[in-house]
Design a protein around this motif. Structure first.
Motif, PDB file in Angstrom:
ATOM      1  N   ARG A   1       6.434   0.946  -3.152  1.00  0.00           N
ATOM      2  CA  ARG A   1       6.171   1.564  -4.043  1.00  0.00           C
ATOM      3  C   ARG A   1       4.582   1.096  -5.807  1.00  0.00           C
ATOM      4  NH1 ARG A   1       7.859   6.624  -2.528  1.00  0.00           N
ATOM      5  NH2 ARG A   1       6.809   7.863  -4.977  1.00  0.00           N
TER       6      ARG A   1
ATOM      7  N   GLN B   1      -3.825   6.133  -1.914  1.00  0.00           N
ATOM      8  CA  GLN B   1      -3.066   7.340  -2.982  1.00  0.00           C
ATOM      9  C   GLN B   1      -3.161   6.971  -4.312  1.00  0.00           C
ATOM     10  OE1 GLN B   1       0.840   6.048  -1.282  1.00  0.00           O
ATOM     11  NE2 GLN B   1      -0.144   7.628   0.890  1.00  0.00           N
ATOM     12  N   ASN B   2      -3.212   5.684  -4.525  1.00  0.00           N
ATOM     13  CA  ASN B   2      -3.630   5.267  -6.298  1.00  0.00           C
ATOM     14  C   ASN B   2      -5.134   6.112  -6.495  1.00  0.00           C
ATOM     15  OD1 ASN B   2      -0.281   4.299  -6.504  1.00  0.00           O
ATOM     16  ND2 ASN B   2      -2.071   1.962  -5.791  1.00  0.00           N
TER      17      ASN B   2
ATOM     18  N   ARG C   1      -2.331   3.048   0.071  1.00  0.00           N
ATOM     19  CA  ARG C   1      -1.334   2.735  -1.356  1.00  0.00           C
ATOM     20  C   ARG C   1      -2.916   2.710  -2.309  1.00  0.00           C
ATOM     21  NH1 ARG C   1       1.488   0.440   1.948  1.00  0.00           N
ATOM     22  NH2 ARG C   1       4.310   0.933   1.654  1.00  0.00           N
TER      23      ARG C   1
ATOM     24  N   SER D   1       2.673   6.298  -8.610  1.00  0.00           N
ATOM     25  CA  SER D   1       2.714   6.918  -7.190  1.00  0.00           C
ATOM     26  C   SER D   1       3.876   7.926  -6.560  1.00  0.00           C
ATOM     27  CB  SER D   1       2.969   5.667  -6.021  1.00  0.00           C
ATOM     28  OG  SER D   1       3.850   5.080  -6.219  1.00  0.00           O
TER      29      SER D   1
END
Length: 270
Positions: A240, A218-219, A215, A244
């Motif tokens: 989440r 992704q961020n 995560r 995102s």
């Protein structure tokens, strides 16, 4: 249910099981260290323009990905000595089989990462007259490892659990010790529950860290997304984070309207 629990067996079995856990962790770390190195040339061979090398790497990967790990363990421990005349200890056979299996899966993860590196960067390395090895070392491998790190960690977690199979070739790991104590005390429920808890206590935090790392990556590719305040909320599967992919609430300020012109054909008389 009339079963009488005897958790004193767990207290007596814990020291021996911790010794078995040490063997499990030792085999896991050695296998991961060797596989992460060997997977690089296998992945490069898988993408080679020379057909013999490419097909050899592909054959190796498919053989170890498409056959059960237990069969591979038995073949190296029982069949290979009959073929070569060399008898290997159980721990050595376990490391060889696990390394060969993990290398095949990790090579595919590496290959996916290698192919995701932008072609422009590789061409820039060629223009700088970097050799193929230097391109892999400075351009391709660092970016591929960073991108595929969650996949690599997931493979390592699976390997840690798969080490329970080495108990079938008389390696005194956690599962072998647990099975031995269970046979001696006739307390399978308590002993195997403790063994499952030990595996879970090691694998689950690594799994949470893998989810948090994925995560975070992704961020970091988004536009300045702020992570949640709580650490557990960031690591829990399925959660989440803002930015995102799900747009957050938008605040609308007071709108300033200028003079509007009205079509005289549609004006309503006062």
């Amino acid at each position: 249910m009339n079963y009488n629990f005897d958790w004193d067996v767990v207290a007596r079995a814990l020291p021996a099981m911790m010794q078995g856990l040490g063997i499990t962790v030792q085999i896991t770390l050695i296998t991961i260290a060797i596989s992460m190195v060997l997977a690089v040339p296998v992945a490069v061979g898988r993408m080679s323009k020379i057909e013999v090398i490419r097909w050899a790497a592909q054959a190796y990967i498919e053989v170890f990905r498409c056959t059960p790990l237990l069969v591979q363990l038995f073949w190296i421990f029982y069949a290979m000595p009959a073929l070569t005349g060399v008898t290997l200890p159980g721990e050595v056979s376990a490391v060889i089989a696990l390394t060969a299996n993990l290398t095949a899966f990790m090579a595919e993860a590496y290959r996916s990462g290698f192919q995701s590196v932008p072609v422009e960067q590789v061409e820039a390395g060629r223009m700088l007259q970097l050799s193929r090895f230097q391109q892999l070392r400075y351009i391709i491998v660092p970016q591929a490892l960073r991108q595929q790190l969650p996949v690599i960690l997931s493979l390592n977690i699976s390997l840690f659990k798969d080490t329970a199979l080495v108990s079938t070739i008389a390696v005194a790991d956690l599962m072998f010790i647990s099975n031995t104590i269970s046979s001696q005390t006739y307390r399978s429920l308590e002993v195997f529950t403790l063994a499952a808890f030990v595996y879970f206590a090691i694998a689950f935090p690594v799994s949470l860290a893998t989810s948090a790392l994925e995560r975070r990556m992704q961020n970091s590719s988004g536009m300045g997304a702020a992570p949640p305040r709580k650490l557990m909320a960031r690591m829990m599967p399925g959660s989440r984070t803002p930015g995102s992919g799900t747009p957050g609430p938008q605040t609308t300020g007071p709108q300033t309207t200028g003079p509007q012109t009205t079509d005289p054909r549609t004006a309503v008389p006062a």
